[in-house]
Write a protein that holds these residues in place. Structure first.
Motif, PDB file in Angstrom:
ATOM      1  N   LYS A 124      -2.771  -9.999   8.145  1.00 49.96           N
ATOM      2  CA  LYS A 124      -3.775 -11.065   8.107  1.00 49.96           C
ATOM      3  C   LYS A 124      -4.980 -10.683   7.252  1.00 49.96           C
ATOM      4  CE  LYS A 124      -4.333 -10.895  12.608  1.00 49.96           C
ATOM      5  NZ  LYS A 124      -3.455  -9.726  12.909  1.00 49.96           N
ATOM      6  N   SER A 125      -5.544  -9.499   7.543  1.00 52.48           N
ATOM      7  CA  SER A 125      -6.741  -9.091   6.792  1.00 52.48           C
ATOM      8  C   SER A 125      -6.408  -8.873   5.322  1.00 52.48           C
ATOM      9  CB  SER A 125      -7.332  -7.812   7.383  1.00 52.48           C
ATOM     10  OG  SER A 125      -7.818  -8.061   8.686  1.00 52.48           O
ATOM     11  N   THR A 126      -5.219  -8.359   5.067  1.00 49.84           N
ATOM     12  CA  THR A 126      -4.802  -8.149   3.674  1.00 49.84           C
ATOM     13  C   THR A 126      -4.758  -9.485   2.937  1.00 49.84           C
ATOM     14  OG1 THR A 126      -3.528  -6.202   4.298  1.00 49.84           O
ATOM     15  CG2 THR A 126      -2.932  -7.270   2.216  1.00 49.84           C
ATOM     16  N   ALA A 154       2.623  -4.627   2.985  1.00 41.96           N
ATOM     17  CA  ALA A 154       1.728  -5.338   3.906  1.00 41.96           C
ATOM     18  C   ALA A 154       2.032  -6.828   3.916  1.00 41.96           C
ATOM     19  CB  ALA A 154       0.276  -5.090   3.516  1.00 41.96           C
ATOM     20  N   ALA A 180       0.068  -7.247  11.019  1.00 43.11           N
ATOM     21  CA  ALA A 180       0.923  -8.315  10.465  1.00 43.11           C
ATOM     22  C   ALA A 180       0.593  -8.623   9.003  1.00 43.11           C
ATOM     23  CB  ALA A 180       0.798  -9.581  11.312  1.00 43.11           C
ATOM     24  N   ASP A 183       0.319 -10.319  15.075  1.00 39.68           N
ATOM     25  CA  ASP A 183       0.032  -9.073  15.769  1.00 39.68           C
ATOM     26  C   ASP A 183      -0.753  -8.115  14.861  1.00 39.68           C
ATOM     27  OD1 ASP A 183       0.163  -7.546  18.047  1.00 39.68           O
ATOM     28  OD2 ASP A 183       2.354  -7.750  18.233  1.00 39.68           O
ATOM     29  N   ASN A 184      -1.270  -7.035  15.439  1.00 40.94           N
ATOM     30  CA  ASN A 184      -1.936  -6.009  14.635  1.00 40.94           C
ATOM     31  C   ASN A 184      -0.991  -5.525  13.537  1.00 40.94           C
ATOM     32  OD1 ASN A 184      -4.307  -6.048  16.041  1.00 40.94           O
ATOM     33  ND2 ASN A 184      -3.717  -4.379  17.419  1.00 40.94           N
ATOM     34  N   PHE A 230       0.899  -1.168   0.000  1.00 44.69           N
ATOM     35  CA  PHE A 230       0.000   0.000   0.000  1.00 44.69           C
ATOM     36  C   PHE A 230       0.925   1.201   0.000  1.00 44.69           C
ATOM     37  CE2 PHE A 230      -2.531  -3.264   2.231  1.00 44.69           C
ATOM     38  CZ  PHE A 230      -3.671  -3.264   1.445  1.00 44.69           C
TER      39      PHE A 230
HETATM   40  N1  LIG Z   1      -6.159  -0.049   2.508  1.00 41.83           N
HETATM   41  C1  LIG Z   1      -4.951   0.160   3.073  1.00 41.83           C
HETATM   42  N2  LIG Z   1      -4.243   1.261   2.792  1.00 41.83           N
HETATM   43  C2  LIG Z   1      -3.024   1.458   3.357  1.00 41.83           C
HETATM   44  N3  LIG Z   1      -2.440   0.615   4.195  1.00 41.83           N
HETATM   45  C3  LIG Z   1      -3.095  -0.497   4.520  1.00 41.83           C
HETATM   46  C4  LIG Z   1      -4.398  -0.800   3.988  1.00 41.83           C
HETATM   47  N4  LIG Z   1      -4.813  -1.982   4.479  1.00 41.83           N
HETATM   48  C5  LIG Z   1      -3.832  -2.416   5.288  1.00 41.83           C
HETATM   49  N5  LIG Z   1      -2.795  -1.530   5.322  1.00 41.83           N
HETATM   50  C6  LIG Z   1      -1.548  -1.693   6.066  1.00 41.83           C
HETATM   51  O1  LIG Z   1      -1.033  -2.971   5.781  1.00 41.83           O
HETATM   52  C7  LIG Z   1      -0.512  -3.584   6.945  1.00 41.83           C
HETATM   53  C8  LIG Z   1      -1.241  -4.882   7.228  1.00 41.83           C
HETATM   54  O2  LIG Z   1      -2.573  -4.580   7.605  1.00 41.83           O
HETATM   55  P1  LIG Z   1      -3.669  -5.687   7.902  1.00 41.83           P
HETATM   56  O3  LIG Z   1      -3.652  -6.687   6.817  1.00 41.83           O
HETATM   57  O4  LIG Z   1      -4.941  -4.985   8.174  1.00 41.83           O
HETATM   58  O5  LIG Z   1      -3.100  -6.338   9.244  1.00 41.83           O
HETATM   59  P2  LIG Z   1      -3.827  -7.270  10.338  1.00 41.83           P
HETATM   60  O6  LIG Z   1      -5.140  -7.681   9.800  1.00 41.83           O
HETATM   61  O7  LIG Z   1      -2.877  -8.406  10.542  1.00 41.83           O
HETATM   62  O8  LIG Z   1      -3.936  -6.445  11.574  1.00 41.83           O
HETATM   63  C9  LIG Z   1      -0.627  -2.542   8.051  1.00 41.83           C
HETATM   64  O9  LIG Z   1       0.587  -1.827   8.101  1.00 41.83           O
HETATM   65  C10 LIG Z   1      -1.754  -1.671   7.572  1.00 41.83           C
HETATM   66  O10 LIG Z   1      -1.629  -0.370   8.081  1.00 41.83           O
END
Ligand SMILES: Nc1ncnc2c1ncn2[C@@H]1O[C@H](COP(=O)(O)OP(=O)(O)O)[C@@H](O)[C@H]1O
Ligand SMILES: [Mg+2]
Length: 255
Positions: free
Chosen positions: A45-47, A21, A43, A40-41, A16
């Motif tokens: 996972k959601s991505t 990510a 990391a 951890d937050n 991003f």
């Molecule tokens: N849409 C986005 N735009 C910019 N940065 C993003 C976006 N989605 C996730 N990130 C960044 O990507 C990294 C991984 O995020 P995420 O997948 O949400 O982690 P988790 O679900 O493990 O907490 C983080 O640094 C987050 O800030």
């Protein structure tokens, strides 16, 4: 246990802007298992879930689903292939009834298609049957979703995912907003999905839950895969060390 891979992630990178990510990660989801994804937050996972479900596209690397290259560019394509996602925010529409939510975007039509007459009776009957399969306490089917508890909503979201001939169900923190009893009910349903032959990926930061329900655990840290463990062969202390990097620090292998 002989396992068969239903989804494989091969050298995936996702950025991003300046944030990486996910950095060249590879992992698999085995068919018929409940796979935990922890970290951890931030990391990644959601991505990762959003890449598998067609919400995001990777910058590098490939996905394969059911032995075929997977190049989903929309969630609808992933769904059509049998991958359903249950999101943290549930993505239910509060002022609509339970059955309307279950059929949202896939409404049943009766009579000639061009007349576009909804087959409400069929949708209600099938929703009742579907929820009965997964939930012990069937929520009121004609009530608006707003009137239900968080746990009932999560059961509906899961039942909806399971209802669509899907094979792989992805869940991002399915019990994050739930109380103890509701969490138990949802865990029961997740185990039931495995009994019914679904493959499930669950993101959770509740390690006790991860140990209660998963067969295998993958650990992400700062966008990288740290490793996988078979749940029955590992221990929460080991997983915590993998999440925090304590294991790497001990072996002198700092990231
Ligand atoms: N849409 C986005 N735009 C910019 N940065 C993003 C976006 N989605 C996730 N990130 C960044 O990507 C990294 C991984 O995020 P995420 O997948 O949400 O982690 P988790 O679900 O493990 O907490 C983080 O640094 C987050 O800030
Ligand atoms: Mg997340």
């Amino acid at each position: 246990m002989t396992s068969q891979t239903i989804l494989s992630v091969d050298s995936i990178t996702k950025r991003f802007g300046a944030v990486v990510a996910l950095r060249d990660i590879s992992m698999t989801i085995e068919a018929g298992e409940i796979t935990g994804l922890v970290g951890d937050n931030g990391a990644g996972k959601s991505t990762l879930v959003k890449l598998i479900s067609g919400v995001l596209r990777q910058d590098g690397g490939t996905l394969a689903y059911d032995g075929q290259p997977a190049t989903f560019t929309t969630p609808a394509q992933a769904r059509a292939s049998g991958i359903e996602t249950v999101y943290q925010d549930l993505s239910l529409t509060g002022n609509m009834t339970v059955w309307a939510n279950v059929y949202l975007g896939r409404e049943l039509i009766k009579g000639p298609r061009f007349l576009n007459i909804l087959d409400k009776a069929a949708m209600i009957a099938q929703t009742r049957q579907m929820l009965g399969r997964f939930a012990m306490n069937v929520p009121p089917i004609e009530a608006p979703v707003d009137a239900l508890s968080g746990g009932q909503r999560q059961l509906i979201a899961i039942a909806r995912a399971a209802a669509w001939g899907s094979k792989l169900i992805l869940m991002d923190e399915p019990t994050a907003a739930l109380g103890v009893a509701e969490t138990q009910a949802v865990e029961e349903v997740i185990r039931g999905l495995r009994e019914s032959g679904f493959s499930v990926l669950v993101i959770s930061h509740n390690l006790e839950q991860v140990f209660r329900i998963t067969d295998r655990i993958w650990v992400l840290r700062r966008g990288q895969v740290i490793g996988q463990r078979v749940t029955k062969d590992t221990h929460p202390d080991e997983i915590v060390a993998m999440i925090t990097g304590a294991a790497a620090a001990m072996s002198g292998n700092l990231p």
